[in-house]
Design an enzyme around this catalytic site. Structure first.
Site, PDB file in Angstrom:
ATOM      1  N   ASN A   1      51.958  40.463  29.503  1.00  0.00           N
ATOM      2  CA  ASN A   1      52.786  40.546  30.718  1.00  0.00           C
ATOM      3  C   ASN A   1      53.867  41.611  30.564  1.00  0.00           C
ATOM      4  OD1 ASN A   1      52.147  38.545  32.948  1.00  0.00           O
ATOM      5  ND2 ASN A   1      51.915  37.300  31.096  1.00  0.00           N
TER       6      ASN A   1
ATOM      7  N   HIS B   1      54.799  31.499  34.606  1.00  0.00           N
ATOM      8  CA  HIS B   1      54.139  30.290  34.085  1.00  0.00           C
ATOM      9  C   HIS B   1      52.701  30.269  34.594  1.00  0.00           C
ATOM     10  CE1 HIS B   1      53.800  26.253  32.535  1.00  0.00           C
ATOM     11  NE2 HIS B   1      53.202  25.922  33.669  1.00  0.00           N
TER      12      HIS B   1
HETATM   13  C1  GRF Z   1      51.273  33.897  29.688  1.00  0.00           C
HETATM   14  O1  GRF Z   1      50.169  33.128  30.050  1.00  0.00           O
HETATM   15  C2  GRF Z   1      52.508  33.428  30.414  1.00  0.00           C
HETATM   16  O2  GRF Z   1      52.248  32.943  31.688  1.00  0.00           O
HETATM   17  C3  GRF Z   1      52.990  32.314  29.526  1.00  0.00           C
HETATM   18  O3  GRF Z   1      52.738  32.760  28.222  1.00  0.00           O
HETATM   19  C4  GRF Z   1      51.654  33.693  28.233  1.00  0.00           C
HETATM   20  C5  GRF Z   1      52.160  34.946  27.597  1.00  0.00           C
HETATM   21  O4  GRF Z   1      51.148  35.912  27.447  1.00  0.00           O
HETATM   22  N1  GRF Z   1      54.380  32.017  29.798  1.00  0.00           N
HETATM   23  P1  GRF Z   1      51.545  37.401  27.086  1.00  0.00           P
HETATM   24  O5  GRF Z   1      52.354  37.358  25.795  1.00  0.00           O
HETATM   25  O6  GRF Z   1      52.316  37.967  28.219  1.00  0.00           O
HETATM   26  O7  GRF Z   1      50.236  38.098  26.878  1.00  0.00           O
END
Ligand code: GRF
Length: 194
Positions: free
Chosen positions: A15, A111
Site C-alpha cells: 500500500n 483495513h
Molecule cells: C493490508 O492488507 C492492509 O489493509 C492491512 O495490512 C496489509 C498491509 O499490506 N492493514 P502492505 O504492507 O501494504 O502490503
C-alpha cells in the site's frame, strides 16, 4: 502547497508503494515526505529507499514495552519532517489514545474488509466462513477504538464460489491499492467524502 505525508509500515509495504506511485504525479495534492517502520527488517523500507523517500526506523522493542515513549519518539520524528497527514499501511502496533488524539482528523488507516464487518485480523478467512457475497477494503480516519472511525472510502469485490483466502486476499489487495491513493487525495484536499 502539497500536504506532507508520513506512511507508517511494519511489513511488505505494498500500500505504501501505491501511495508513493500516486504521489509522484505532479497534480497529486500530497507528497510522501517520510516512511517510518517499527521493524528494522520491514521489506517496505528497501522499496521506499529505492524510490528516494526518506525512511526512519523506530524499533518498538527498544522501548521495553513503554508504548508512550515509543510514540513520543515517533511523534518527534513526524515533527522533524513537518508531517501533516499520517497514513497507516500495514502498521502492526496499536496506538494509544494519546497519539491517536494528537493526530485526530489527520491519520488514516486501510483495513481489508468492508467495515464495520470483520474488524481485526484474518478478515479474508472470516469473510469466507461467513459466506458473504461481497468483501472489500476500507480507508478510515483513526480513532482510539481499533478499526473504527469515520469512513473516507470503501469498495468491494464479488466473492467467487471457488475463492480461497489467498485468491480473495489478492483481489482485495488490488482494490486497496486503488482506494488508498484516492482517499488520501480527498483528505489532502480537505474533502472527507470521495
Ligand atoms: C493490508 O492488507 C492492509 O489493509 C492491512 O495490512 C496489509 C498491509 O499490506 N492493514 P502492505 O504492507 O501494504 O502490503
Amino acid at each position: 502547497m502539497k500536504k506532507r505525508v508520513a506512511i507508517l509500515i511494519s511489513g511488505r509495504g505494498s500500500n505504501m508503494t501505491a501511495l508513493i506511485a500516486a504521489a509522484s504525479t505532479e497534480d497529486y495534492p500530497a507528497e510522501i515526505a517520510l516512511v517510518v517502520s517499527n521493524r528494522p527488517d520491514a521489506a517496505g523500507l528497501h522499496r521506499a529507499r529505492a524510490d528516494g523517500i526518506p525512511t526512519a526506523v523506530i524499533d518498538h522493542t527498544q522501548f521495553g514495552g513503554d508504548r508512550e515513549a515509543f510514540e513520543q519518539a515517533l511523534d518527534r520524528k513526524l515533527g522533524e519532517y513537518r508531517i501533516d497527514i499520517v497514513c497507516l499501511a500495514g502498521f502492526m502496533r496499536l496506538l494509544t489514545p494519546w497519539f491517536v488524539e494528537r493526530w485526530s482528523g489527520r491519520m488514516l488507516n486501510i483495513h481489508p474488509s468492508l467495515l464495520p464487518r470483520f474488524k481485526g485480523l484474518d478478515t479474508h478467512r472470516r469473510a469466507l466462513a461467513a459466506g458473504v457475497k461481497r468483501h472489500g477494503a476500507t480507508v478510515h480516519f483513526v480513532v482510539p477504538e481499533m478499526d473504527a472511525g469515520p469512513i473516507v472510502l470503501q469498495d468491494s469485490v464479488a466473492v467467487l464460489e471457488n475463492d480461497t483466502e489467498q485468491t480473495l486476499a489478492a483481489r482485495v489487495l488490488e482494490l486497496e491499492h486503488q482506494i488508498y491513493p484516492r482517499a488520501l487525495r480527498a483528505v489532502a484536499q480537505g474533502l472527507t467524502k470521495v
